[in-house]
Design a protein around this motif. Sequence first.
Motif, PDB file in Angstrom:
ATOM      1  N   SER A  12     -16.076  -7.166   1.165  1.00  0.00           N
ATOM      2  CA  SER A  12     -15.135  -6.552   0.220  1.00  0.00           C
ATOM      3  C   SER A  12     -13.967  -5.972   1.014  1.00  0.00           C
ATOM      4  O   SER A  12     -14.079  -5.718   2.220  1.00  0.00           O
ATOM      5  N   SER A  13     -12.875  -5.742   0.348  1.00  0.00           N
ATOM      6  CA  SER A  13     -11.710  -5.188   1.042  1.00  0.00           C
ATOM      7  C   SER A  13     -12.033  -3.822   1.643  1.00  0.00           C
ATOM      8  O   SER A  13     -11.542  -3.495   2.728  1.00  0.00           O
ATOM      9  N   ASN A  14     -12.873  -3.037   0.989  1.00  0.00           N
ATOM     10  CA  ASN A  14     -13.247  -1.722   1.536  1.00  0.00           C
ATOM     11  C   ASN A  14     -13.943  -1.863   2.884  1.00  0.00           C
ATOM     12  O   ASN A  14     -13.667  -1.111   3.814  1.00  0.00           O
ATOM     13  N   ASP A  78      -2.849  -3.868  -0.571  1.00  0.00           N
ATOM     14  CA  ASP A  78      -2.993  -3.970  -2.026  1.00  0.00           C
ATOM     15  C   ASP A  78      -3.383  -5.379  -2.440  1.00  0.00           C
ATOM     16  O   ASP A  78      -4.257  -5.573  -3.282  1.00  0.00           O
ATOM     17  N   ILE A  79      -2.725  -6.339  -1.851  1.00  0.00           N
ATOM     18  CA  ILE A  79      -3.022  -7.737  -2.172  1.00  0.00           C
ATOM     19  C   ILE A  79      -4.416  -8.106  -1.669  1.00  0.00           C
ATOM     20  O   ILE A  79      -5.157  -8.823  -2.354  1.00  0.00           O
ATOM     21  N   GLU A  81      -6.982  -6.409  -1.652  1.00  0.00           N
ATOM     22  CA  GLU A  81      -7.970  -5.903  -2.600  1.00  0.00           C
ATOM     23  C   GLU A  81      -7.985  -6.677  -3.903  1.00  0.00           C
ATOM     24  O   GLU A  81      -9.041  -6.801  -4.524  1.00  0.00           O
ATOM     25  N   ASN A  82      -6.838  -7.201  -4.346  1.00  0.00           N
ATOM     26  CA  ASN A  82      -6.742  -7.688  -5.725  1.00  0.00           C
ATOM     27  C   ASN A  82      -6.374  -9.150  -5.920  1.00  0.00           C
ATOM     28  O   ASN A  82      -6.440  -9.648  -7.027  1.00  0.00           O
ATOM     29  N   ASP A  83      -5.958  -9.827  -4.892  1.00  0.00           N
ATOM     30  CA  ASP A  83      -5.403 -11.173  -5.051  1.00  0.00           C
ATOM     31  C   ASP A  83      -6.476 -12.244  -5.202  1.00  0.00           C
ATOM     32  O   ASP A  83      -7.527 -12.199  -4.559  1.00  0.00           O
ATOM     33  N   LYS A  84      -6.170 -13.241  -6.026  1.00  0.00           N
ATOM     34  CA  LYS A  84      -7.109 -14.339  -6.269  1.00  0.00           C
ATOM     35  C   LYS A  84      -7.380 -15.157  -5.005  1.00  0.00           C
ATOM     36  O   LYS A  84      -8.478 -15.673  -4.816  1.00  0.00           O
ATOM     37  N   TRP A  86      -7.499 -14.022  -1.879  1.00  0.00           N
ATOM     38  CA  TRP A  86      -8.457 -13.277  -1.064  1.00  0.00           C
ATOM     39  C   TRP A  86      -9.843 -13.318  -1.694  1.00  0.00           C
ATOM     40  O   TRP A  86     -10.849 -13.427  -0.990  1.00  0.00           O
ATOM     41  N   ARG A  87      -9.912 -13.263  -3.027  1.00  0.00           N
ATOM     42  CA  ARG A  87     -11.224 -13.392  -3.694  1.00  0.00           C
ATOM     43  C   ARG A  87     -11.818 -14.766  -3.417  1.00  0.00           C
ATOM     44  O   ARG A  87     -13.011 -14.890  -3.149  1.00  0.00           O
TER      45      ARG A  87
END
Length: 115
Positions: A12-14, A78-79, A81-84, A86-87
């Motif tokens: 995860s980004s965290n 920010d990206i 954590e939220n970008d498709k 990166w997912r």
Amino acid sequence: MLLQALRLVASSSNVQISVMPNFVNIPEEIALIYNDAYLTLTQLQNQNLIPKEALEILKKIDELFEKMSKDPSLWTLDILENDKNWRLSRDLDKSVLKSLHERYDKPNLDFIHWV
């Protein structure tokens, strides 16, 4: 090194943020660590240590990061954590870990000497 790089990208980004020093561009560093590990694949493949299924997914991840590198806006926290994209990289990495019969664990980056 490859296993830890995979765990890093799958995190995860965290977790990604927590294992990196705060003086680096974390998204860029994630991709660079993956790229360094990706460069070892020829050796691992020659030793029959990587199944074909994993190689195909690893190539997709490399291609994804290459495509992302053309867009500077994708390399911020920010990206991350939220970008498709990166997912997708996380999902692909989890698939690679599964194909290698490795479990996800928090990445250990002790092999990197930060300067």
